[in-house]
Design an enzyme around this catalytic site. Structure first.
Site, PDB file in Angstrom:
ATOM      1  CE  LYS A 167     -10.349 -41.097 -48.959  1.00 26.68           C
ATOM      2  NZ  LYS A 167      -9.237 -41.655 -49.684  1.00 26.68           N
ATOM      3  CE  LYS A 223     -12.673 -42.028 -55.393  1.00 24.87           C
ATOM      4  NZ  LYS A 223     -11.428 -41.455 -55.813  1.00 24.87           N
ATOM      5  CE  LYS A 276      -4.774 -36.621 -54.331  1.00 24.07           C
ATOM      6  NZ  LYS A 276      -5.309 -37.874 -54.803  1.00 24.07           N
TER       7      LYS A 276
HETATM    8  P1  ATP Z   1      -9.472 -38.858 -54.216  1.00 25.15           P
HETATM    9  O1  ATP Z   1     -10.274 -37.946 -53.316  1.00 25.15           O
HETATM   10  O2  ATP Z   1      -9.187 -38.283 -55.565  1.00 25.15           O
HETATM   11  O3  ATP Z   1      -9.991 -40.255 -54.247  1.00 25.15           O
HETATM   12  P2  ATP Z   1      -7.572 -39.250 -52.120  1.00 25.15           P
HETATM   13  O4  ATP Z   1      -7.422 -37.984 -51.337  1.00 25.15           O
HETATM   14  O5  ATP Z   1      -8.331 -40.348 -51.504  1.00 25.15           O
HETATM   15  O6  ATP Z   1      -8.044 -38.929 -53.578  1.00 25.15           O
HETATM   16  P3  ATP Z   1      -5.452 -40.922 -53.190  1.00 25.15           P
HETATM   17  O7  ATP Z   1      -4.634 -40.460 -54.325  1.00 25.15           O
HETATM   18  O8  ATP Z   1      -6.535 -41.889 -53.474  1.00 25.15           O
HETATM   19  O9  ATP Z   1      -6.085 -39.683 -52.431  1.00 25.15           O
HETATM   20  O10 ATP Z   1      -4.524 -41.495 -52.026  1.00 25.15           O
HETATM   21  C1  ATP Z   1      -3.126 -41.347 -51.962  1.00 25.15           C
HETATM   22  C2  ATP Z   1      -2.601 -41.908 -50.663  1.00 25.15           C
HETATM   23  O11 ATP Z   1      -3.058 -41.116 -49.565  1.00 25.15           O
HETATM   24  C3  ATP Z   1      -3.057 -43.337 -50.350  1.00 25.15           C
HETATM   25  O12 ATP Z   1      -2.002 -44.048 -49.746  1.00 25.15           O
HETATM   26  C4  ATP Z   1      -4.175 -43.160 -49.374  1.00 25.15           C
HETATM   27  O13 ATP Z   1      -4.353 -44.267 -48.532  1.00 25.15           O
HETATM   28  C5  ATP Z   1      -3.682 -41.956 -48.594  1.00 25.15           C
HETATM   29  N1  ATP Z   1      -4.789 -41.191 -48.024  1.00 25.15           N
HETATM   30  C6  ATP Z   1      -5.801 -40.599 -48.721  1.00 25.15           C
HETATM   31  N2  ATP Z   1      -6.621 -39.951 -47.874  1.00 25.15           N
HETATM   32  C7  ATP Z   1      -6.125 -40.141 -46.623  1.00 25.15           C
HETATM   33  C8  ATP Z   1      -6.536 -39.713 -45.321  1.00 25.15           C
HETATM   34  N3  ATP Z   1      -7.608 -38.964 -45.157  1.00 25.15           N
HETATM   35  N4  ATP Z   1      -5.787 -40.096 -44.250  1.00 25.15           N
HETATM   36  C9  ATP Z   1      -4.679 -40.836 -44.421  1.00 25.15           C
HETATM   37  N5  ATP Z   1      -4.241 -41.280 -45.614  1.00 25.15           N
HETATM   38  C10 ATP Z   1      -4.945 -40.944 -46.711  1.00 25.15           C
END
Ligand code: ATP
Ligand code: LTN
Length: 338
Positions: A198, A116, A201
């Site tokens: 990965k 980040k 969001k």
């Molecule tokens: P950001 O992009 O804002 O960092 P993010 O998509 O990584 O957000 P988080 O809110 O950080 O989402 O994660 C919420 C949950 O979803 C956590 O348990 C995280 O491990 C899971 N998660 C996030 N991305 C993935 C993915 N690509 N595959 C599986 N699990 C995921």
């Protein structure tokens, strides 16, 4: 007969934007079956989301959308405690105490902090570095033992364990030591445009993610455009390290359809990527459609959502306050006279 004491589960998602299929398959979907056997707390971690610049009006909308989504995905407020992190002030208060136990060196080494910091080089704020300490306080406040998250959060849960063990050693036994619950499949869904990264969001490329609010045509279009692998085995649907794009789609397909990898590979033998991608789209659409209509219905009932949030915050505060008072006492702070 004495009442059976259930073990606690805690998890959360940040209201940072449109929730992705990765968030759903890696985390939220795995929460629902835990509600029977455990005492569950599911939190919308709004304070965490402030570590990256947010537009206030959008943050408010994303937060309520996420509350409705939790319920639409099967979180039952009569079984689990569903609440917003900032409604329970003990999270930020415990984070301060844990800040005095966590080391700068260990926070500096966190992969998410490094990622980040690279992505938001103009806003490497203290909160971004402190993020895992606030996450530790979310977990430790409730003495949670099981933390259902995706693979990317394992490092943070391990740090939480280290902080808890250090605190317990310094001030006597106080916190339960948590561990991750990873789903067998779906714990690491990849970007549709770069299957080595990965699905996230906050990805700027909308074609890289499937959002839980995407309509069927959008889902089909994004999956048709998903990067597949141009090796010698063109059009061979197979799970393999040298086929990250196809493997990711297979992972999505099997997780959504409930088929095994072997069954899916057999189903698409000799059929080509086009047919395969359409089948992945069908499977994803049939999982997401009922969630989308239920979320819409819930968002139209603000009174119900507010009642759920009030009850959730009250119940969570009661548990959190107990731990916080114990911590304050153990570290030597004088309790306030009421
Ligand atoms: P950001 O992009 O804002 O960092 P993010 O998509 O990584 O957000 P988080 O809110 O950080 O989402 O994660 C919420 C949950 O979803 C956590 O348990 C995280 O491990 C899971 N998660 C996030 N991305 C993935 C993915 N690509 N595959 C599986 N699990 C995921
Ligand atoms: N950091 C997590 C969200 C999160 C969380 C938690 C998950 C904040 N606090 C406590 C489990 C338990 C993420 O998914 N990025």
């Amino acid at each position: 007969m004495a009442e059976e004491v259930k073990k606690r589960v805690f998890s959360g998602v940040q209201p940072t934007g449109k929730v992705t299929l990765g968030n759903y398959l890696g985390a939220i979907r795995n929460w629902t079956p835990l509600q029977e056997a455990y005492d569950c707390l599911f939190c919308v971690v709004d304070l965490h989301s402030l570590t990256v610049a947010q537009v206030p009006a959008e943050l408010r909308k994303n937060t309520l959308d996420l509350v409705a989504l939790y319920i639409a995905c099967g979180i039952d407020p009569s079984k689990s405690i569903l609440f917003i992190q900032s409604h329970v002030s003990a999270h930020a208060e415990l984070a301060w105490i844990l800040d005095t136990v966590a080391y700068v060196g260990e926070l500096n080494r966190m992969t998410q902090f490094k990622d980040k910091s690279r992505k938001h080089a103009d806003n490497i704020n203290m909160g971004l570095m402190n993020y895992p300490v606030l996450m530790a306080s979310d977990i430790l406040l409730y003495q949670a033992e099981y933390i259902p998250v995706g693979k990317d959060q394992v490092q943070h849960v391990e740090l939480t364990r280290d902080i808890a063990l250090r605190f317990n050693a310094r001030y006597s036994d106080t916190f339960a030591i948590p561990e991750c619950l990873l789903s067998k499949s779906g714990s690491s869904i990849k970007s549709l445009q770069d299957p080595t990264a990965k699905m996230s969001k906050s990805d700027v490329n909308d074609n890289a993610i499937i959002s839980l609010t995407d309509d069927p045509d959008t889902i089909r279009r994004k999956l048709r455009r998903a990067v597949t692998d141009s090796d010698t085995d063109v059009n061979c649907v197979r799970m393999s390290a040298d086929k990250p794009g196809v493997s990711n789609l297979l992972n999505i397909y099997t997780t959504c359809s409930g088929l095994s990898v072997a069954e899916a590979e057999r189903q698409f033998e000799g059929k080509g990527y086009g047919v395969f991608k359409d089948a992945v789209a069908d499977a994803v659409i049939s999982v997401l459609q009922p969630i989308q209509s239920e979320q819409k219905r819930l968002l139209a009932d603000k009174g119900y959502l507010e009642a759920v949030l009030k009850q959730g915050a009250d119940k969570a505060s009661r548990i959190a306050q107990k731990t916080l008072s114990k911590v304050y006492r153990k570290v030597g702070l004088i309790p306030k006279i009421n």
